[in-house]
Design a protein around this motif. Structure first.
Motif, short mmCIF file in Angstrom:
data_model
loop_
_atom_site.label_atom_id
_atom_site.label_comp_id
_atom_site.label_asym_id
_atom_site.label_seq_id
_atom_site.Cartn_x
_atom_site.Cartn_y
_atom_site.Cartn_z
N ASN A 176 0.83 -1.21 0.00
CA ASN A 176 0.00 0.00 0.00
C ASN A 176 0.86 1.26 0.00
N VAL A 492 -6.68 -14.38 2.73
CA VAL A 492 -7.02 -13.19 1.95
C VAL A 492 -7.04 -13.54 0.47
N TRP A 496 -3.88 -10.30 -2.91
CA TRP A 496 -3.41 -9.61 -1.71
C TRP A 496 -2.16 -10.28 -1.14
N TRP A 503 3.11 -5.99 4.78
CA TRP A 503 1.97 -5.36 5.44
C TRP A 503 1.74 -5.92 6.84
N ARG A 540 -12.28 -10.69 2.33
CA ARG A 540 -11.10 -10.04 2.92
C ARG A 540 -10.81 -10.59 4.31
#
Length: 599
Positions: A176, A492, A496, A503, A540
């Protein structure tokens, strides 16, 4: 004079929302995804009339919405009950029967782009490459399809084409906080920020000619700025930055030869215009605090989707005398004066880091003396001055709400946002504890008598705070929060998984840390009454994340209630479900109003 009773608090939850919108090339029609009927469908307004008419009856939220550039049809993406496996359909302008365009069960499709002649639909898909994704071109005339971009190294997303459609823009999503933008010209792949070992992002980009690209990046900086890249000279130039503001969205107005830039500064957005001929930069008035989407039409008209803390989401059009609201979504039967604007406060965390927070204080005539502590989701997101019907619902019931933007939140620079990476359960947790202490030290709450609630990462944080700091709380609500970081990492969506090491952490390398940061580790100290809410189709945070902690707590004889929504994913797309959830939460919290627990 007639006197009327106070509005029923359920009216707050009857507030409608808008998920996306698009404007036809001739600006005679506007289509938007809204839950006006209680479930999301596409509705249209035949401008200048603003009375909406339904186009679809699919009862699903829309992801990806655009008009054919000749104005002949609409392309729209829909998933099924929140599973996020979006498929694309064609739709006549007047609505009615939809035609499947891109449809393959179990695939995730995104980013639809139509060619100028409307004959080709480009899109990014998990089809054939679920981890790194591919981009495809589907010929709407012949039905033939070809791969135009193969994802490698990181999930790869096609985002735009040059005016002559010979150069494609795409970005690679390594994390991200680490995204690189490339231009594909023939077989050549051109990186549009200078090579560096320092992670940075590119958040948006536009072509203003076949050679010149404007982009938003934080290359060699903490906050995102405006830059340009010339494909002829291979020259990258930093053009404009603002102190403590990150530019998030970029739009080009060819008719007026200007750029529109949306910036994020803490809890609010700002809108700017750069005149490319005079180089004049000015801030424009915005009709709301948070801007969700900006559209610039061929004629140069501006349309905006946005919301504020006390103003639900609406679509606006810019005219000579300012912004005009094309939709009129309000809280039904409730005057805006009855809604609560938040105070913006800052406090110091355990290591001196300054944390900004929104503090919604219930009006005196409603105040029941209770405070809900709300860690936001993301975690690389933020609680901002946008409308939450649920917040105003609880406020009207007398509950004040404290929502901190702990380390890892967006809007405070790249370094601040990166602080949560690999540290889900330490620094951010202690930032939240410092927020709890601030409430106690300033006599807003007593230790042991605070209510804790969060969703997604906020649900995870609610579970972790409950496990490690139960003495602050008297009841806890977890809305689809991960309970075990090992099972979360493994469950996930496939695209992802490449970012999970940075992350969250690596299950082998970071085993001890992930055990320490997993709420399931602290079952013994989770002793306060709990309510857990989960969508069965959530891709998710899968259902098993809630199942396992509910069962583990029940096995220990703990007081835990579980509400499972069979037709929802990561959120509430159906109004009846949203109302049922918050009525359930309210009923749960009301049990503890006025009760005092010794810390």
């Amino acid at each position: 004079m007639l006197s009327f009773p106070k509005p029923d608090v359920e009216q707050f939850l009857r507030t409608f929302s808008i998920g996306d919108f698009a404007v036809s090339p001739d600006e005679k029609q506007l289509v938007f995804s809204t839950n006006l009927s209680g479930k999301y469908n596409l509705w249209a307004m035949n401008l200048p009339n603003t009375f909406p008419t339904p186009l679809t009856f699919i009862d699903q939220s829309c992801q990806g919405l655009l008009y054919d550039k000749q104005g002949r049809f609409i392309i729209a993406g829909f998933d099924q009950n929140g599973n996020e496996n979006t498929q694309f359909y064609g739709l006549p302008l007047q609505g009615g029967t939809m035609k499947k365009i891109i449809y393959e069960e179990g695939t995730r499709n995104s980013g639809p782009i139509l060619s100028e002649d409307g004959n080709k639909l480009y899109y990014t898909s998990s089809k054939g490459n679920p981890t790194y994704l591919n981009a495809y071109a589907y010929d709407l005339v012949t039905g033939e399809e070809e791969t135009v971009l193969e994802g490698k190294d990181a999930p790869t997303f096609l985002i735009d084409f040059s005016p002559n459609e010979e150069v494609a823009l795409y970005y690679k999503h390594f994390a991200n906080t680490y995204t690189l933008l490339y231009a594909k010209r023939g077989e050549e792949h051109i990186l549009l920020t200078p090579p560096t070992d320092q992670q940075h992002t590119v958040s948006d980009a536009v072509f203003v000619s076949d050679e010149l690209i404007y982009l938003l990046t934080n290359y060699d900086a903490d906050f995102t700025y405006l830059a340009s890249y010339n494909l002829e000279t291979n020259e990258f130039v930093k053009l404009k930055d603002l102190e403590n503001e990150s530019f998030t969205t970029l739009k080009y107005n060819k008719e007026k030869q200007c750029l529109y830039v949306i910036s994020e500064k803490g809890v609010e957005d700002h809108l700017y215009m750069l005149d490319l001929l005079s180089n004049n930069w000015e801030e424009l008035d915005s009709p709301c605090s948070v801007i969700e989407k900006l559209i610039v039409t061929k004629s140069g008209s501006l349309y905006l989707l946005g919301k504020s803390a006390t103003k639900p989401i609406n679509i606006y059009q810019f005219k000579e005398n300012g912004w005009t609201s094309l939709t009129e979504y309000t809280v039904p039967g409730v005057d805006q004066s009855e809604l609560v604007e938040p105070d913006v406060i800052t406090y110091s965390s355990f290591d001196g880091l300054e944390i900004e927070s929104l503090f919604f204080k219930a009006k005196k005539e409603n105040d029941n003396g209770e405070i809900i502590f709300w860690p936001h989701g993301g975690p690389q997101a933020a609680e901002r001055k946008f409308f939450r019907a649920s917040f105003q619902f609880f406020l009207n019931h007398g509950y004040s709400i404290f929502a901190p933007n702990f380390r890892g939140s967006t809007g405070y620079g790249l370094a601040f946002t990166k602080m949560v990476e690999g540290d889900w359960g330490h620094g951010p947790r202690l930032d939240n504890v410092a927020g709890l202490d601030w409430l106690i030290d300033n006599n807003y709450a007593e230790k042991g008598n605070i209510l804790l609630m969060g969703g997604s990462y906020g649900g995870y944080m609610a579970l972790l705070l409950h496990g490690k700091h139960a003495d602050y709380f008297k009841a806890v609500v977890d809305i689809f929060g991960p309970s075990d970081l090992f099972s979360f990492i493994n469950s996930v969506p496939e695209d992802w998984k490449p970012i999970m090491d940075q992350w969250v952490g690596n299950p082998e390398r970071d085993k001890q840390k992930l055990i320490e940061y997993s709420p399931l580790t602290y079952l013994e100290t989770m002793v306060k009454p709990m309510l857990v809410i989960q969508g069965a189709n959530d891709p998710r945070v899968v259902k098993e994340e809630s199942d396992q902690i509910v069962q583990a707590l029940k096995d220990k004889g703990r007081d835990v209630e579980y509400m499972l929504l069979e037709d929802e994913g990561h959120g509430f797309s159906k109004k009846e479900n949203e109302i049922a959830v918050y009525q359930k939460i309210l009923s749960f919290l009301n049990q503890f109003v006025g009760s005092k627990v010794k810390a």
